[in-house]
Design an enzyme around this catalytic site. Sequence first.
Site, PDB file in Angstrom:
ATOM      1  N   GLU A 226       9.925  13.166 -21.766  1.00 20.36           N
ATOM      2  CA  GLU A 226      10.315  13.784 -23.036  1.00 20.36           C
ATOM      3  C   GLU A 226      10.792  15.206 -22.780  1.00 20.36           C
ATOM      4  O   GLU A 226      11.800  15.636 -23.313  1.00 20.36           O
ATOM      5  CB  GLU A 226       9.124  13.770 -24.015  1.00 20.36           C
ATOM      6  CG  GLU A 226       9.468  14.359 -25.377  1.00 20.36           C
ATOM      7  CD  GLU A 226       8.367  14.186 -26.432  1.00 20.36           C
ATOM      8  OE1 GLU A 226       7.504  13.311 -26.265  1.00 20.36           O
ATOM      9  OE2 GLU A 226       8.378  14.939 -27.417  1.00 20.36           O
ATOM     10  N   ARG A 304      -1.231  17.434 -32.675  1.00 25.43           N
ATOM     11  CA  ARG A 304      -1.476  16.007 -32.945  1.00 25.43           C
ATOM     12  C   ARG A 304      -2.938  15.652 -32.674  1.00 25.43           C
ATOM     13  O   ARG A 304      -3.510  14.799 -33.357  1.00 25.43           O
ATOM     14  CB  ARG A 304      -0.521  15.104 -32.155  1.00 25.43           C
ATOM     15  CG  ARG A 304      -0.645  13.630 -32.528  1.00 25.43           C
ATOM     16  CD  ARG A 304       0.444  12.766 -31.899  1.00 25.43           C
ATOM     17  NE  ARG A 304       1.702  12.824 -32.628  1.00 25.43           N
ATOM     18  CZ  ARG A 304       2.005  12.092 -33.709  1.00 25.43           C
ATOM     19  NH1 ARG A 304       1.135  11.228 -34.181  1.00 25.43           N
ATOM     20  NH2 ARG A 304       3.164  12.228 -34.301  1.00 25.43           N
ATOM     21  N   GLU A 706       3.003   3.889 -29.627  1.00 26.42           N
ATOM     22  CA  GLU A 706       1.820   4.593 -29.128  1.00 26.42           C
ATOM     23  C   GLU A 706       0.475   4.071 -29.629  1.00 26.42           C
ATOM     24  O   GLU A 706      -0.491   4.056 -28.867  1.00 26.42           O
ATOM     25  CB  GLU A 706       1.920   6.086 -29.474  1.00 26.42           C
ATOM     26  CG  GLU A 706       3.039   6.801 -28.754  1.00 26.42           C
ATOM     27  CD  GLU A 706       3.254   8.205 -29.308  1.00 26.42           C
ATOM     28  OE1 GLU A 706       3.774   8.325 -30.427  1.00 26.42           O
ATOM     29  OE2 GLU A 706       2.874   9.159 -28.626  1.00 26.42           O
TER      30      GLU A 706
END
Length: 748
Positions: A226, A304, A706
Amino acid sequence: MNNNEIIKHVRGESQFIDDLKLPHDILYGTVLTSEIPHGKIEKIDLGNALSLKGVVQIIDHHDIPGENQIGAIIRDEELLSDGIVKFAGEPILLILSESLDSGREALKEIKVDISPIPAITDPRESFRAGNLIVPPRTFDYGDTDSAWEKCEVVAEGRVESGGQEHFYMETQASLAYPVEKDSVKVLSSTQSPTSVQKAVSGVLGIPMNRVEVDVRRLGGGFGGKEDQATPWAAMAALGAYITKRPVKIVLSRSDDIRNTGKRHPFSSDFKIGLDSSGKIVAYEATFYQNCGAYADLSTAILERALFHATNSYFIPNVRVTGISCYTNLPPFTAFRGFGGPQAMFVIESAISKAAAKINMNVRKIQKMNLLKEGDLFPYGMVTENCNIIATWEKLEEKFQVEETYKKIDEFNRKNDLIKKGAAVMPVSFGISFTNKMLNQAGALVHIYTDGSVSVSTGAVEMGQGVNKKMINVAAETLSIPPSRVRIETTNTTRVANTSPTAASSGADLNGMATRSACIGLVKRLRSVAAKSMGVDIDQIKFKSGKVFNIGNGQSILWEELIGIAYSERVSLTSQAYYATPDIYFDKTKEKGKPFAYHVFGTALIEAELDVLRGVYKFNRVSIVHDTGKSLDQQTDLGQIEGGFIQGLGWVTVEELLFEEGGKIITGGSSTYKVPDIKFIPDEINVEMMQDLKNPYAVLGSKAVGEPPFMYGIGGYFAVRKCLFAAKPDVQLNFDCPLTPEKIIISLM
Ligand code: MTE
Ligand code: LUZ
Ligand code: MOS
């Protein structure tokens, strides 16, 4: 087999960057990196490197025409070190040579003199030293301080979770071509072509429109590409721009493991309070996030983690704090779950400890505290279409949870050398990038005059099957067979300003854009058909590659209609854009609705332990997963099973070890174990709940990439149960991975 990439993979027909035919003037990039975790570069002696046959040029930070900076969120990371190195593996020089061997020979010639500075590898030590990326963040809900007195039992503890190597099959790879005098084209194994484009533009000091980035597919990313494909692509581009020759950089497995970031290790404290019935009254946790040497995506990952601190439970009083701590390890980065797994492991540990203290079944406490429709998350989002209880109950009914536990107890009563254990793991995972800005996507769809369709989006195929899903969305919307649709490479000149394919939202966001582009085409084609058939627009129906006049049942083929549209000079190209509506977050209050929706599911994991040898295996895993209306069932099944196994690996056998000073010990596949075929549970049952169509993603589907990872956490608790069955007074910290080595030591 539905994921259309798989057949090509199995036949060896899929091309990755390392498979591409190279031009005759290719140069290979070899990167010289720091051998020590923290220090000041005193002197670089190139020795005879430049006179070696085949060595063309050696580039250092002085040669960078633009800025020596690749930090995406926080500008703290140089492409090539200009003085201080902060981890073992930090790039210092780029050697360009005509063969890989001469690059390696050059490496041996060069002596870098670095005077060491004390290194920190422990996040708590870094915290005490004040070495933070940003100030700590706290999510607060209810009144935790006064809640403790209402609790029947309060449990406190410490939890450690280890890092995790991505172990994608394809290592970091890039191939850059000079384009005329002033531009570059970069092929990169990246989840984020736009990030590469931006970094290359900055490093070369040229506008983004002179940098084209193209991605065919990745041999796995899992978050590891990423942000961390960027430096290698930027170095290849730098080499190509300077030498005007194409440059290829593909990391060896050992360099990849040594030099690139992994999942963040977390060290956490918790305090949990229950009332006498088992209801969770209050929960507090502090996460010390081991970020490594540079910020990378750490702050987003910590965020997160905070969002997932209470997993699938409603808790009326919550205070969770996250602290991003710099250390002298490789910059840790995105990895499937993105902080969610680390946070969920802490609350599951807390529940496990509290359950032991009030002598109640863990699963009873878990179940009684599950989120109900309308419950609030500590960050203020209201649960909606909340399926967690539905998945839990379906699991109980379909996979005989209570009977399974009974049988295990019976087995354990009769057996001393093998002990069994089970755990139930609920998962609720928020879908959307927590950075609101990133929740946008584009698609470009062409219909060629023969009726075949070409789709470009911002999504990157990395094995997760997003291309197959985009094909299905386009085919369904255009009412043509999937075989008529082709997905093009992901290319910054066709779809611009893309978000990384990440946060499980690749199919959601790009699927919405693709659908919208196709709807635009159908609208135009409907008019063409109506005119051609001489009927009203509402009399036209598209179905199975044909266009019908529903009045009289007459039809023409899709291909015929396309021919007519072309001759009528109607555009057969459509571009569309999608941005997730109604999401927001106020960081000053730490409240909002950051996610479009949640994905829910519950798993039952059954393990058995060989008490003499300390080895364990997983007999059966049963998962009820809320897929919404699946865009492709085979693909989703693969994601659920694969994600679960990757999570299981993280908590059991994958152990990332660093020396005291910060050099990696587990630098290859002989020392770092990932789940293999023998490790896979004997039986995996997956029940997809498809009946509840999700209104917030394309065609009623749900993101899937995920969330299943976190079912794996149940594997830790299942093995833990085995261990307690073998030795009820065992001393065992909440420390994952729970390797066979740790088990045998605690059994001694
Ligand atoms: N599956 C495979 N086979 N390979 C991968 O690299 N990455 C995972 C998941 N599944 C990955 C995978 C991660 S980390 C994410 S965020 C999602 O796929 C991204 O793809 P999606 O958004 O299209 O689901
Ligand atoms: N990447 C990101 C992610 O930039 N933001 C996120 O919220 C996220 N979530 C999961 C995985 N990658
Ligand atoms: Mo996945 S960690 O969002 O690439």
